[in-house]
Write a protein that holds these residues in place. Structure first.
Motif, PDB file in Angstrom:
ATOM      1  N   PHE A 411     -39.731 -20.847  14.249  1.00 47.52           N
ATOM      2  CA  PHE A 411     -40.940 -21.920  14.745  1.00 47.52           C
ATOM      3  C   PHE A 411     -41.296 -22.792  13.866  1.00 47.52           C
ATOM      4  O   PHE A 411     -41.314 -22.714  12.439  1.00 47.52           O
ATOM      5  CB  PHE A 411     -42.085 -20.843  14.697  1.00 47.52           C
ATOM      6  N   TYR A 412     -41.939 -23.916  14.228  1.00 46.41           N
ATOM      7  CA  TYR A 412     -42.583 -24.888  13.645  1.00 46.41           C
ATOM      8  C   TYR A 412     -41.836 -26.056  12.856  1.00 46.41           C
ATOM      9  O   TYR A 412     -42.366 -26.396  11.780  1.00 46.41           O
ATOM     10  CB  TYR A 412     -43.903 -24.266  12.855  1.00 46.41           C
ATOM     11  N   SER A 413     -40.512 -26.032  13.064  1.00 43.15           N
ATOM     12  CA  SER A 413     -39.781 -26.898  12.291  1.00 43.15           C
ATOM     13  C   SER A 413     -39.033 -27.871  13.149  1.00 43.15           C
ATOM     14  O   SER A 413     -38.582 -27.462  14.334  1.00 43.15           O
ATOM     15  CB  SER A 413     -38.986 -26.294  11.277  1.00 43.15           C
ATOM     16  N   GLN A 432     -43.037 -12.730  22.295  1.00 40.21           N
ATOM     17  CA  GLN A 432     -43.869 -13.733  23.232  1.00 40.21           C
ATOM     18  C   GLN A 432     -43.383 -15.404  22.952  1.00 40.21           C
ATOM     19  O   GLN A 432     -43.546 -15.856  21.667  1.00 40.21           O
ATOM     20  CB  GLN A 432     -45.368 -13.751  22.861  1.00 40.21           C
ATOM     21  N   GLU A 433     -42.414 -15.472  23.815  1.00 43.65           N
ATOM     22  CA  GLU A 433     -41.692 -16.872  23.695  1.00 43.65           C
ATOM     23  C   GLU A 433     -42.646 -17.846  23.720  1.00 43.65           C
ATOM     24  O   GLU A 433     -43.450 -17.924  24.657  1.00 43.65           O
ATOM     25  CB  GLU A 433     -40.512 -16.969  24.703  1.00 43.65           C
ATOM     26  N   ASN A 434     -42.518 -18.985  22.875  1.00 44.52           N
ATOM     27  CA  ASN A 434     -43.239 -20.265  23.094  1.00 44.52           C
ATOM     28  C   ASN A 434     -42.520 -21.256  22.752  1.00 44.52           C
ATOM     29  O   ASN A 434     -42.205 -22.116  21.575  1.00 44.52           O
ATOM     30  CB  ASN A 434     -44.429 -20.170  21.697  1.00 44.52           C
ATOM     31  N   PRO A 435     -41.564 -22.025  23.784  1.00 42.42           N
ATOM     32  CA  PRO A 435     -40.590 -23.142  23.604  1.00 42.42           C
ATOM     33  C   PRO A 435     -40.973 -24.183  22.864  1.00 42.42           C
ATOM     34  O   PRO A 435     -40.411 -24.927  22.137  1.00 42.42           O
ATOM     35  CB  PRO A 435     -40.034 -23.380  24.960  1.00 42.42           C
ATOM     36  N   GLY A 436     -42.331 -24.449  22.950  1.00 47.02           N
ATOM     37  CA  GLY A 436     -43.016 -25.762  22.146  1.00 47.02           C
ATOM     38  C   GLY A 436     -42.915 -25.577  20.615  1.00 47.02           C
ATOM     39  O   GLY A 436     -43.186 -26.486  19.813  1.00 47.02           O
ATOM     40  N   SER A 437     -43.010 -24.171  20.232  1.00 47.90           N
ATOM     41  CA  SER A 437     -43.073 -23.997  18.730  1.00 47.90           C
ATOM     42  C   SER A 437     -41.425 -23.536  18.314  1.00 47.90           C
ATOM     43  O   SER A 437     -41.328 -23.839  17.176  1.00 47.90           O
ATOM     44  CB  SER A 437     -43.861 -22.377  18.580  1.00 47.90           C
ATOM     45  N   GLY A 438     -40.623 -22.929  19.122  1.00 46.52           N
ATOM     46  CA  GLY A 438     -39.377 -22.827  18.682  1.00 46.52           C
ATOM     47  C   GLY A 438     -38.851 -21.713  19.370  1.00 46.52           C
ATOM     48  O   GLY A 438     -38.911 -21.490  20.602  1.00 46.52           O
TER      49      GLY A 438
END
Length: 480
Positions: A411-413, A432-438
């Motif tokens: 996440f977050y790079s 919990q998938e979060n495509p905007g974060s990774g």
């Protein structure tokens, strides 16, 4: 940058190329035209599953005895080492054969979760694993093949064996480069302190030509430390700071290892650090051979997430670090390695037998370089766990995750990191998938890289990890 599920399909090739350059080169995957075949094919399994760097898949023949599975290449490769990994422990007799000439390269009675086989280098287009006997139909999860060029030392000799929690020297990356001995030695000086001012004096007045061990027997506070905001182990080598029994508490003030080498921190309680760098233990390079062992480090969760910083962290040019048997708990930001996406040093850090409890994130957060995380116990992880970011490759094996959210992520790079996952246990885990974060590793956790290691180590079976860590991580567990 947006991430989607499709990234997972493409990261393996990229990660393998990175790992091969760094150290690992599993010829079963990377060799010319590498493939696999076998003597039978059981329902639901594939021969290719022995070379896909995924311990959750396997090849299982239809019978117990007289079975064979092979790795083959379109043109000959040179090899001198094989790593075999079995799900379960069914095999009771096996041999490794060079199919080109029928030569038996090695044989044995069992394989288990990891068996490293070393032999004189051969040129071959096909290697056979003959399963001579088994108590039940075996499951072969991996058949890795290597050409070891490290002076004859095994490339990745992982073996089940006795695990000693009170070792005199570290396992992992801190065992390289001559090892990590801290303040020990024939001409070493030992000083006992009970206040922060005495600790500052011991560091400032030391003889730089002699190793120094500082034994802490008392509570160290900002108020008894003579006005310093942290304790700098700076521009010096060969130092140990070791707590006496259960008596060493750093209450509100931390330690910074800065341009220093061969440093050991053991048996200390460190808590509530919100002055200085606001880290309990931090390392800033250039620094080599650091061992952080058997400490208890914690903050509070009933404060703003930025009130404290990290429990244990490192940045810039550091290498050969091992963090082991620490109890790390009640923390928002727990363990950061690499301060930004431009902090692109090839850090190599090992984390083993640590207890991570009631922690929010960064367990650890790792940018660039290579990490090895094995035999740790994680419980009550609130946001994210291991975060492999910005080109990092982390081998994550035989860890226990309980009551955890997103235990493995990238996440977050602006660029992702990779993981080599082996034998981990997940209980009451939420993905919990979060495509905007990774990207997340689960729920069907599969390796996206292969990371071989330049050191030997003993690996506990996953079902023994929780009890062992709970009994041995933290302070006052050993006689130092």
């Amino acid at each position: 940058m947006q991430y989607g599920k499709s990234i997972r399909l493409s990261v393996l090739a990229t990660a393998l190329a990175f790992c091969a350059a760094a150290h690992a080169n599993n010829l079963a995957i990377t060799g010319p035209g590498a493939g696999a075949d076998g003597s039978s094919k059981a329902s639901g399994t594939s021969y290719g599953d022995i070379k896909d760097a995924n311990l959750q898949t396997y090849w299982q023949p239809s019978g117990n005895n007289g079975q064979r599975v092979s790795v083959k290449w379109s043109s000959a490769v040179s090899a001198n080492q094989v790593v075999l990994r079995e799900q379960g422990n069914n095999i009771t007799g096996w041999r490794l054969v060079n199919n080109d000439n029928g030569a038996v390269l090695a044989s044995g009675s069992s394989i288990g979760s990891s068996k490293t086989v070393n032999f004189n280098a051969v040129s071959t287009k096909k290697l056979n694993l003959d399963i001579l006997s088994a108590s039940a139909a075996p499951r072969i999860a991996e058949f890795e093949v290597y050409l070891n060029t490290d002076g004859g030392n095994p490339t990745d000799p992982t073996e089940p064996g006795p695990v000693t929690s009170c070792a005199a020297s570290p396992q992992g990356y801190a065992s390289l480069n001559g090892g990590t001995t801290g303040g020990s030695g024939s001409n070493a000086v030992t000083v006992t302190v009970s206040t922060g001012a005495q600790l500052v004096a011991a560091l400032q007045d030391r003889d730089l030509n002699r190793p120094l061990t500082i034994r802490v027997n008392g509570t160290i506070t900002p108020g008894n430390s003579g006005g310093v905001s942290k304790f700098d182990i700076k521009d010096m080598d060969n130092v140990s700071i070791i707590g006496v029994g259960n008596n060493a508490l750093f209450d509100g003030i931390g330690i910074k290892i800065w341009r220093a080498n061969n440093i050991i921190i053991r048996n200390l309680k460190i808590r509530y650090v919100n002055i200085g760098d606001k880290d309990a233990i931090s390392i800033e390079g250039p620094a080599r051979n650091i061992w952080i062992d058997h400490n208890e480090v914690y903050n509070r969760l009933n404060v703003d997430k930025d009130f404290y910083d990290e429990l244990i962290s490192g940045k810039k040019d550091i290498d050969n670090v091992t963090t082991s048997y620490n109890y790390l708990h009640d923390s928002w930001k727990t363990s950061l390695w690499g301060s930004s996406d431009s902090d692109n040093y090839n850090r190599r850090i090992t984390f083993h037998h640590n207890h991570w409890h009631k922690v929010n994130s960064r367990l650890p957060l790792f940018r660039f370089g290579q990490g090895h995380i094995y035999n740790n116990y994680y419980n009550d992880m609130q946001e994210t766990g291991i975060n492999s970011r910005m080109g990092a490759v982390i081998r994550i094996e035989n860890n226990v995750f309980e009551n955890a959210k997103n235990p493995i992520v990238s996440f977050y790079s602006n660029a992702i990191g990779y993981w080599d996952t082996r034998g981990n246990s997940f209980t009451d885990v939420t993905w919990q998938e979060n495509p905007g974060s990774g990207i997340i590793a689960g729920p069907n956790v599969q390796a996206t890289a292969v990371l071989n290691l330049p050191y030997s180590f003993n690996l506990l079976p996953t079902n023994q990890v929780k009890a062992h860590v709970l009994a041995n991580a933290g302070v006052n567990k050993c006689s130092f």
